[in-house]
Enzyme design. Sequence first.
Site, mmCIF file in Angstrom:
data_model
loop_
_atom_site.group_PDB
_atom_site.id
_atom_site.type_symbol
_atom_site.label_atom_id
_atom_site.label_comp_id
_atom_site.label_asym_id
_atom_site.label_seq_id
_atom_site.Cartn_x
_atom_site.Cartn_y
_atom_site.Cartn_z
ATOM 1 C CG HIS A 142 -2.040 -0.977 1.123
ATOM 2 N ND1 HIS A 142 -3.367 -0.620 1.082
ATOM 3 C CD2 HIS A 142 -2.026 -2.338 1.041
ATOM 4 C CE1 HIS A 142 -4.112 -1.708 0.991
ATOM 5 N NE2 HIS A 142 -3.321 -2.764 0.969
ATOM 6 C CG HIS A 216 -3.890 -10.592 3.199
ATOM 7 N ND1 HIS A 216 -3.292 -9.983 4.290
ATOM 8 C CD2 HIS A 216 -4.083 -9.600 2.278
ATOM 9 C CE1 HIS A 216 -3.140 -8.705 4.050
ATOM 10 N NE2 HIS A 216 -3.627 -8.442 2.838
ATOM 11 C CG ASP A 248 -0.087 -17.216 -4.021
ATOM 12 O OD1 ASP A 248 0.373 -17.655 -2.950
ATOM 13 O OD2 ASP A 248 0.168 -16.063 -4.444
ATOM 14 N N GLY A 249 0.817 -20.733 -3.325
ATOM 15 C CA GLY A 249 2.147 -21.315 -3.300
ATOM 16 C C GLY A 249 3.247 -20.328 -3.015
ATOM 17 C CG HIS A 251 0.595 -14.260 -0.888
ATOM 18 N ND1 HIS A 251 0.637 -14.316 -2.259
ATOM 19 C CD2 HIS A 251 0.520 -12.940 -0.562
ATOM 20 C CE1 HIS A 251 0.574 -13.090 -2.761
ATOM 21 N NE2 HIS A 251 0.512 -12.235 -1.746
ATOM 22 C CG ASP A 273 -4.498 -9.997 -1.948
ATOM 23 O OD1 ASP A 273 -5.239 -8.993 -1.982
ATOM 24 O OD2 ASP A 273 -3.296 -9.928 -1.623
#
Length: 379
Positions: A142, A216, A248-249, A251, A273
Site C-alpha cells: 500500500h 489474508h 497460491d504457493g 504467500h 487477493d
Amino acid sequence: MSPAFILKNGRIFDGRSFLSPGFSIVIRPPYILAITPHPPSHLPSIDLQGKVVAPGFIDLQVNGGGGKYTSLEPSEKSFHQIANAHLQKGTTSMLLTIITSAEDTRQKALSIMHSIMEKEQSLLAGAHLEGPFLNPSKKGAHHEPWLQPPTPALLKQISDEGGNVVKAITVSPELFTSANLDILLETGWILSAGHTTASFESAMSFFDHGGHMATHLFNTMPAITGREPGIVTAIFEHQGARAGIIADGHHVHPAAIRLAQKVMGDRLFLVSDATFLGQKDGEVHFGPTTFRMKDGICYNQEGKLAGSSISIGQAVQYCITKAGISDVDALRMATFTPASILKATDRIGRLRKGMLANMVILRENREVEKVYYEGELVE
C-alpha cells in the site's frame, strides 16, 4: 428466458458436503429448480460423466484482473473486465477491493460499483475497502502517503460514502478506540483485521467487540512466538473470527494452510487477493508505484509481495493437489463459508432448490472446466 435443462451423472458438492450418487440438477435459468434422483424425462440433459459440480466460487478480495485494477482509473468498463476475467475462471460472486487510494479514486470507484450493482444479480456482490486505516509498519504494497488515522470525522465520511455498496473493510485494530470502532460497526459492514501489529490481547478485544474476520491470514501480521502469540493465535482461538487465506504457493506455505484449516475448520476461507490475474511478466505501473511480475509473482520496489495472479479456482486446486486439503474442505472454503460471511446463503454458495444456478464443473485434477452463471454457460 433460456430453456430448462438437466445436469446428470455428476458428483454434486452442495456447498458443505457431497450428495449421494444418483442425483441430477434441474435448472431453469437463472435458478435451480430441483436436485432430484428423478428428473423430468422431457428436458435436455448434459452428462457430466462423474465430474464434480459445485457452487460457483465466491471471492471476497479481488483487486484486479484481465489487465485492469479496481483502484486505478476506475470505470464501469474496467470493472466488468475484471469481473469477467474472474468469472471465466469460476468465480461467480466477488467483492471488488479498493486498496488505500486517493479520496477521489475511492469515491469514484464506489459510485461506479453502486451503478453496476443496481443491474447485476450476483456477480458483483459489493466492495471491500482495504484501507486507509492500516498500520504503516505493515503497509505491504500500500502507498504509505495515502494511509490515514481513523478520526471520527473521516470514519463518518467513509461510512456515508460506502453505504450499501461496501460489504467489508480491512482495518488495523490497534489504531482504533472502542468509540471509533463503533462508528464502523453501525454500518453493518464486515470488519476485518489486517495490515496490523495487533497483540493477542488487542486482537481478541477487536473480535469480542464485533470484528468479524481477518484479511489474508499470516500476511502483513506478526508471526506467532512463545511469548507473543499475537493476532494469528487470536484468530485461531476466537470462535467468532473468520479468516481469508491466499493459497497460491507463494504467500503462505502449504503446511501453514493445513495447520490453519485443522485449527479453524469452516471458519477459514479462500481469497485470491488477485490483482494481476492474466498479467504477463514485466513491469506494471500502478499509480505512483511500479511493480514487477516474474514467473507469475508480483513484487513491489521493496521486494514485497503485491497481490496475487491467481483465481479462486486455482486456489481450490492448489489446496487439494499441493496442500493436502480434502475436496470437501477446499470447496467449502470457496463456496459456503464466504457466502455465509456475506449472509447470502439463500442465494449463492450452495446448490439447492431456489438458489441461483451459479456452478462450476471440475476436471479430475480439480481444474475448472466449465462455468455456469445464473444457469447460462460462460463462454
